[in-house]
Write a protein that holds these residues in place. Structure first.
Motif, PDB file in Angstrom:
ATOM      1  N   GLU A 130      -1.222   3.787  -2.029  1.00 34.79           N
ATOM      2  CA  GLU A 130      -2.838   4.019  -1.642  1.00 34.79           C
ATOM      3  C   GLU A 130      -2.939   3.780  -0.761  1.00 34.79           C
ATOM      4  O   GLU A 130      -3.601   2.342  -0.122  1.00 34.79           O
ATOM      5  N   LEU A 131      -3.051   4.724  -0.094  1.00 35.05           N
ATOM      6  CA  LEU A 131      -3.869   5.242   0.828  1.00 35.05           C
ATOM      7  C   LEU A 131      -5.078   5.032   1.252  1.00 35.05           C
ATOM      8  O   LEU A 131      -5.041   6.635   1.610  1.00 35.05           O
ATOM      9  N   TYR A 156      -1.974   3.364   9.885  1.00 33.01           N
ATOM     10  CA  TYR A 156       0.169   3.509   9.302  1.00 33.01           C
ATOM     11  C   TYR A 156      -0.184   5.179  10.393  1.00 33.01           C
ATOM     12  O   TYR A 156       1.373   4.994  11.078  1.00 33.01           O
ATOM     13  N   TYR A 176       0.705  -0.966  -0.224  1.00 34.38           N
ATOM     14  CA  TYR A 176       0.350   0.414  -0.157  1.00 34.38           C
ATOM     15  C   TYR A 176       0.929   1.525  -0.695  1.00 34.38           C
ATOM     16  O   TYR A 176       0.953   2.457  -0.522  1.00 34.38           O
ATOM     17  N   VAL A 185      -6.341   1.859   5.432  1.00 36.56           N
ATOM     18  CA  VAL A 185      -4.209   2.083   5.543  1.00 36.56           C
ATOM     19  C   VAL A 185      -4.185   2.791   6.046  1.00 36.56           C
ATOM     20  O   VAL A 185      -3.308   2.862   7.263  1.00 36.56           O
ATOM     21  N   HIS A 186      -4.610   3.841   5.890  1.00 35.94           N
ATOM     22  CA  HIS A 186      -4.373   4.993   6.443  1.00 35.94           C
ATOM     23  C   HIS A 186      -4.302   5.814   8.096  1.00 35.94           C
ATOM     24  O   HIS A 186      -3.622   6.097   8.675  1.00 35.94           O
ATOM     25  N   ASN A 246       2.688   1.599  -3.367  1.00 34.36           N
ATOM     26  CA  ASN A 246       1.624   2.356  -4.701  1.00 34.36           C
ATOM     27  C   ASN A 246       0.681   4.019  -4.328  1.00 34.36           C
ATOM     28  O   ASN A 246       0.532   4.209  -4.601  1.00 34.36           O
TER      29      ASN A 246
END
Length: 539
Positions: free
Chosen positions: A229-230, A238, A224, A234-235, A227
């Motif tokens: 792709e957050l 993170y 993720y 996923v953000h 690329n």
């Protein structure tokens, strides 16, 4: 079905014991001895079924209690009022069973119960997919971590074995295996009852377990982040990861120092801030000199002679690709006309199928391994030639660094690799610019030497980019990175301010000027000179 009914009755009976007023220790002990007599705690298939059914009953009770209000205006929190009563009762039963066991004999039933729990969660997640609810399991693990690792003196050894049993369970529930468990997993792994206890004491025996769990997390996030792709989920993960790293940086910096190499292997190059946090760690007992101190002589710092402590296996990737012997051979003999340097670029490439899945044509762990391993060997050779008790920096001219086979390897790479490969190589070098130690000293020299010796401005621009992109993100910034950048912009040898790539656009010029000021890297005279050509080029 009959067995399930029996277990339901036993569970209801246990609930009644838990509800008894005052101390119910006698009733609890009697109940557990009955379970033993009924053959339910022998550790065989029957025991597995017993705990599996208990899990089913308690989780089903918890989820069936979910009250979804028909009023659509309710907040999500109000819509999910779960009753954790059955989960708490089940957690207490497990704790009571284990409390009866003495010392390390409690570890057998615990590892069995954890194994059953892991399989149960994996199955539940696979079957329910998006409707999987991890909250009952979070409650269960938190209860166990709180009760099983109570401050009571049950012996540090047993406490540690309990911690590692949980570490094993969490490894088997890692986000790559059970994506729906990711948030709960991160909360559990970083919980105050788990990670700090794993890292404190026990002669650092818990460190490899904590390291493996962090690697599990980075490996899940890597595609993720690579690329960019957050999406929202996923953000959030993170941001949670950054928070955990900042806590580790504050409370356990040596842990990040000692495993920096392993972590940088699994963090994609684009994750600059995440990597900076890890590379900014320095030992608790060290005081960092201010990088912007005028005329700071890093060669004279006592720490600059000391090697950093590294727990990662630096040469693992070289061994895996059967390259270590060839590297050792070249570093020892530096044989002229050897095919080693000529074939190097080809050996760092991945097969087309590996390249497709990893998003790069290059074997990044292999580049990282080659760069650090060659540098470590060079430093050892250098120290062997330096009189004892004197630092290489202040007694021997830097020319000594140049008779160094590792430098041949680095110069070959910077000339032979394409832009992508060169960027990965320079990142591997910059990953060693950390707190004051002899690796930081050596690799700072390497980077500045490659800049000065290159007659291709594209190479100098790329070296600048690798340093700059690590400096323009939020703090913290690694000490060695700041030292190297300040040397680059202040030392006339590098003729930095006259490079054309700095003047390619007014906003780039302003960026360099502001970074230079924030680094304390410009003297007043330099500042007027720089602002002079900034204003000239703006007209």
């Amino acid at each position: 079905m009959v067995f399930r009914e029996q277990v339901s009755k036993l569970f209801a009976e246990w609930h009644r014991i838990c509800e008894l007023p005052g101390g119910n220790d006698a009733a609890s002990t009697h109940y557990i001895s009955q379970l033993h007599q009924n053959g339910l705690l022998k550790g065989d298939e029957m025991t597995d079924r017993f705990f599996r059914v208990l899990m089913e009953i308690s989780v089903a009770h918890c989820l069936s209690s979910e009250v979804i209000n028909s009023n659509g205006l309710q907040s999500p929190h109000q819509m999910q009022n779960l009753s954790f009563l059955a989960i708490d009762i089940y957690a207490k039963l497990v704790f009571s069973i284990l409390k009866v066991e003495q010392g390390s004999s409690k570890l057998f039933p615990l590892s069995k119960i954890l194994s059953i729990t892991v399989k149960f969660i994996q199955k539940d997640s696979e079957e329910k997919k998006n409707s999987f609810n991890a909250r009952p399991y979070f409650r269960l693990f938190i209860s166990w971590l709180r009760d099983l690792l109570s401050p009571e003196p049950i012996g540090d050894g047993v406490n540690f074995q309990i911690l590692t049993a949980f570490a094993g369970a969490f490894h088997n529930l890692q986000p790559l295996k059970v994506p729906g468990f990711s948030y709960v997993w991160l909360s559990l792994v970083s919980h105050r009852n788990f990670m700090p206890r794993l890292l404190i004491g026990n002669a650092q025996k818990g460190w490899p377990h904590a390291q493996r769990l962090l690697v599990d997390l980075f490996q899940f996030l890597e595609p993720y982040l690579r690329n960019a792709e957050l999406a929202v989920p996923v953000h959030l993960l993170y941001k949670g990861t950054l928070r955990v790293l900042l806590v580790l940086l504050h409370d356990f910096p040596e842990f990040l120092c000692d495993y920096h190499f392993t972590f940088c292997d699994v963090i994609p190059p684009s994750c600059i801030q995440m990597r900076n946090i890890i590379l900014s760690a320095f030992p608790l007992n060290m005081r960092l000199p201010d990088p912007s101190t005028p005329n700071l002589k890093i060669d004279l710092l006592p720490e600059i002679r000391e090697p950093p402590h590294i727990l990662s296996e630096v040469d693992a990737a070289l061994k895996l690709k059967l390259m270590k012997t060839d590297v050792d051979e070249y570093l020892k003999t530096r044989q002229q006309g050897s095919s080693f340097l000529a074939e190097l670029k080809q050996r760092l490439l991945l097969s087309p199928s590996e390249a497709a899945s990893s998003g790069t044509r290059y074997n990044v762990p292999l580049i990282n391994s080659l760069v650090l391993y060659a540098g470590m060997q060079a430093i050892q050779q250098l120290q062997a030639r330096t009189p004892h008790g004197q630092s290489a920096g202040n007694t021997v001219p830097l020319a000594v660094f140049l008779v160094d086979a590792a430098l041949d390897i680095y110069q070959t790479l910077i000339l032979d690799l394409d832009t992508e490969g060169r960027y990965l190589f320079l990142n591997a070098v910059a990953n060693q610019l950390r707190y004051p130690n002899n690796h930081t000293h050596y690799f700072s020299f390497v980077l500045l030497y490659l800049f000065a010796e290159s007659n291709q401005e594209i190479i100098q621009e790329q070296i600048t980019r690798v340093l700059l992109e690590r400096l323009i993100v939020n703090r913290p910034h690694p000490w060695g990175l700041l030292i190297t950048f300040i040397e680059l912009i202040k030392n006339p040898r590098y003729n930095f301010w006259n490079r054309s790539f700095i003047r390619c656009a007014p906003e780039i010029e302003k960026l360099f000027e502001s970074i230079a000021r924030s680094c304390g890297g410009l003297k007043p005279m330099d500042e007027s000179m720089v602002s002079g050509w900034v204003s000239e080029s703006a007209h």
